[in-house]
Every structure is written in C-alpha cells, then in structure tokens.
Design a protein around this motif. Sequence first.
Motif, PDB file in Angstrom:
ATOM      1  N   VAL A 102       0.830  -1.204   0.000  1.00  0.00           N
ATOM      2  CA  VAL A 102       0.000   0.000   0.000  1.00  0.00           C
ATOM      3  C   VAL A 102       0.864   1.254   0.000  1.00  0.00           C
ATOM      4  O   VAL A 102       0.640   2.185  -0.783  1.00  0.00           O
ATOM      5  CB  VAL A 102      -0.937   0.017   1.220  1.00  0.00           C
ATOM      6  CG1 VAL A 102      -1.684   1.356   1.303  1.00  0.00           C
ATOM      7  CG2 VAL A 102      -1.925  -1.140   1.181  1.00  0.00           C
ATOM      8  N   LYS A 103       1.827   1.283   0.893  1.00  0.00           N
ATOM      9  CA  LYS A 103       2.622   2.514   1.066  1.00  0.00           C
ATOM     10  C   LYS A 103       3.370   2.865  -0.221  1.00  0.00           C
ATOM     11  O   LYS A 103       3.326   4.007  -0.687  1.00  0.00           O
ATOM     12  CB  LYS A 103       3.598   2.350   2.225  1.00  0.00           C
ATOM     13  CG  LYS A 103       4.339   3.633   2.600  1.00  0.00           C
ATOM     14  CD  LYS A 103       5.106   3.428   3.903  1.00  0.00           C
ATOM     15  CE  LYS A 103       5.737   4.747   4.366  1.00  0.00           C
ATOM     16  NZ  LYS A 103       6.855   5.162   3.499  1.00  0.00           N
ATOM     17  N   ARG A 104       4.035   1.903  -0.797  1.00  0.00           N
ATOM     18  CA  ARG A 104       4.791   2.152  -2.028  1.00  0.00           C
ATOM     19  C   ARG A 104       3.861   2.563  -3.165  1.00  0.00           C
ATOM     20  O   ARG A 104       4.160   3.502  -3.918  1.00  0.00           O
ATOM     21  CB  ARG A 104       5.565   0.895  -2.412  1.00  0.00           C
ATOM     22  CG  ARG A 104       6.357   1.001  -3.699  1.00  0.00           C
ATOM     23  CD  ARG A 104       7.013  -0.332  -4.015  1.00  0.00           C
ATOM     24  NE  ARG A 104       7.680  -0.319  -5.309  1.00  0.00           N
ATOM     25  CZ  ARG A 104       8.132  -1.410  -5.913  1.00  0.00           C
ATOM     26  NH1 ARG A 104       8.003  -2.588  -5.336  1.00  0.00           N
ATOM     27  NH2 ARG A 104       8.715  -1.329  -7.091  1.00  0.00           N
ATOM     28  N   ALA A 139      -2.210  10.712   2.387  1.00  0.00           N
ATOM     29  CA  ALA A 139      -2.932  10.287   3.582  1.00  0.00           C
ATOM     30  C   ALA A 139      -2.989   8.767   3.669  1.00  0.00           C
ATOM     31  O   ALA A 139      -2.833   8.183   4.752  1.00  0.00           O
ATOM     32  CB  ALA A 139      -4.344  10.871   3.588  1.00  0.00           C
ATOM     33  N   VAL A 140      -3.223   8.101   2.538  1.00  0.00           N
ATOM     34  CA  VAL A 140      -3.256   6.633   2.521  1.00  0.00           C
ATOM     35  C   VAL A 140      -1.880   6.070   2.878  1.00  0.00           C
ATOM     36  O   VAL A 140      -1.770   5.124   3.677  1.00  0.00           O
ATOM     37  CB  VAL A 140      -3.718   6.130   1.141  1.00  0.00           C
ATOM     38  CG1 VAL A 140      -3.505   4.623   1.010  1.00  0.00           C
ATOM     39  CG2 VAL A 140      -5.194   6.455   0.922  1.00  0.00           C
ATOM     40  N   ALA A 141      -0.826   6.637   2.322  1.00  0.00           N
ATOM     41  CA  ALA A 141       0.526   6.165   2.633  1.00  0.00           C
ATOM     42  C   ALA A 141       0.854   6.359   4.110  1.00  0.00           C
ATOM     43  O   ALA A 141       1.459   5.488   4.750  1.00  0.00           O
ATOM     44  CB  ALA A 141       1.547   6.894   1.758  1.00  0.00           C
ATOM     45  N   ALA A 142       0.446   7.495   4.673  1.00  0.00           N
ATOM     46  CA  ALA A 142       0.716   7.768   6.086  1.00  0.00           C
ATOM     47  C   ALA A 142      -0.027   6.792   6.984  1.00  0.00           C
ATOM     48  O   ALA A 142       0.506   6.317   7.994  1.00  0.00           O
ATOM     49  CB  ALA A 142       0.325   9.207   6.429  1.00  0.00           C
ATOM     50  N   ARG A 143      -1.282   6.469   6.629  1.00  0.00           N
ATOM     51  CA  ARG A 143      -2.045   5.525   7.447  1.00  0.00           C
ATOM     52  C   ARG A 143      -1.465   4.115   7.324  1.00  0.00           C
ATOM     53  O   ARG A 143      -1.477   3.344   8.288  1.00  0.00           O
ATOM     54  CB  ARG A 143      -3.523   5.558   7.053  1.00  0.00           C
ATOM     55  CG  ARG A 143      -4.410   4.857   8.058  1.00  0.00           C
ATOM     56  CD  ARG A 143      -5.863   5.267   7.912  1.00  0.00           C
ATOM     57  NE  ARG A 143      -6.071   6.636   8.358  1.00  0.00           N
ATOM     58  CZ  ARG A 143      -6.450   7.631   7.558  1.00  0.00           C
ATOM     59  NH1 ARG A 143      -6.661   7.415   6.282  1.00  0.00           N
ATOM     60  NH2 ARG A 143      -6.624   8.841   8.050  1.00  0.00           N
TER      61      ARG A 143
END
Length: 219
Positions: A102-104, A139-143
Amino acid sequence: MTRCYTIILAAGLLAMPKEVAGQQTGEALTHFNHVATGFTGAPGGRGLVVTTAIEVNTAMMYANFAAGNPTNLDAMKTNVRNVLHALAPEQGAKGPGLGFGVKRAAEAVVMHVELAVKSPGASETLRKLGPAVAQAGRAVAARAQEMADLGKRVLAAQTGIQAAPLVVQLRTPALQLDLGRDANGNGQIEVNAVEPGMNQLEAQVYSIFEGDRLPRVLR
C-alpha cells in the motif's frame, strides 16, 4: 469493502473521439495512465490506484483476522505478518498480497499525478483535481505506515495478553485505510493531509475521468 475491477469492453464506451475537450495529452497523459490504467512496474501491469486498492483490501482482511482470534499469539502474529506484507513488504518476503505494498503504491500515485499535473499536455481538469489525488495518496501512505508501526508492536509482543489489545486497535486504522477518517468531526471526509482513505483517492481519480469525459474505469 471488497472491490472488483473490470475493463469495460462495450464498444460505445471505448469509441471515444480522438480529441476530447479538456483531455490530457503527451507526458501528462503518460503519467496519468500510470496512476489510473497501467504501470509496468506494478504486478500485472495494473494502474497504481488499483494496485493500492488491492493491497488495502488484503491488509484490511488480515487485520480483521488478527483481531478475531485475540487469545492465540501465534495466529495473531501470522495474520499481522500478512498485514505487513500488504502494507510494506520486505524485499523477498512472501505473503497473500501482491508484493508491492500500500505505502509504495500510494506514494507512487502521488509522484506520478504530480508529474502529470506539471507536464506538458495536462488538462484543466487534471491541473485542478490532481493535487487532491496527491493529498489523498499521501494520507493513505501515512495511514499504511501507522498500521505498519502498530503491527511491528504486535510482532514484538511476548504474550497474547500483550498482543490482544494491539490487534484490536489495529482494526481502526485498517478500516480508515479504506473509508477515511473524520478527524475534525464535521461529519464528512475531506481531502486534506489526514482524512482521506482509499475511497476518497478513487473518487478524486474518477472526478478527473468525468471532467475529461473519459470512461470511469480504473484498471
């Protein structure tokens, strides 16, 4: 929330005019396509938004599995390892996710949409809405990072009693990873630095499709 992505083959939808008012071209189109329809570096050549969404679904599912068996330390850790694989897999690691993370994927969405906005051929719609896509991606990467940090605490737990409240806690950011979080309590999820989830990220890309009169199809 499980997603199913399909390529729409109806001739009427694919028979777009060669020149569409407001549609991006050139380098901008290339980068936007990486976000929305295809990226050679992603598993199966999927677009980065779909790649992110698939990994989000996997992370959510295994976070729920972990919280559903809070008396078995081994089971909790196994499921949390699967969560971590979906969020930010280590090089060479194996798990139920795509192996991209997800993060990448979300960070790549941010990079390519910002490149698209700045590139020659960016449409007015893309220049207007692209920054909101980038905000949602951040925001998605941070979560995802928040969940990964919490998951590592589960793996470090020595007993089921230590791990159980952590896996229960993990469920909340897992749900927010998909639906977003109403951080300011105003009753809606806004596209800012902290609130968006996968739903809002997808919605912003769909808005670009609509503004540029393109089929609303992520793949």
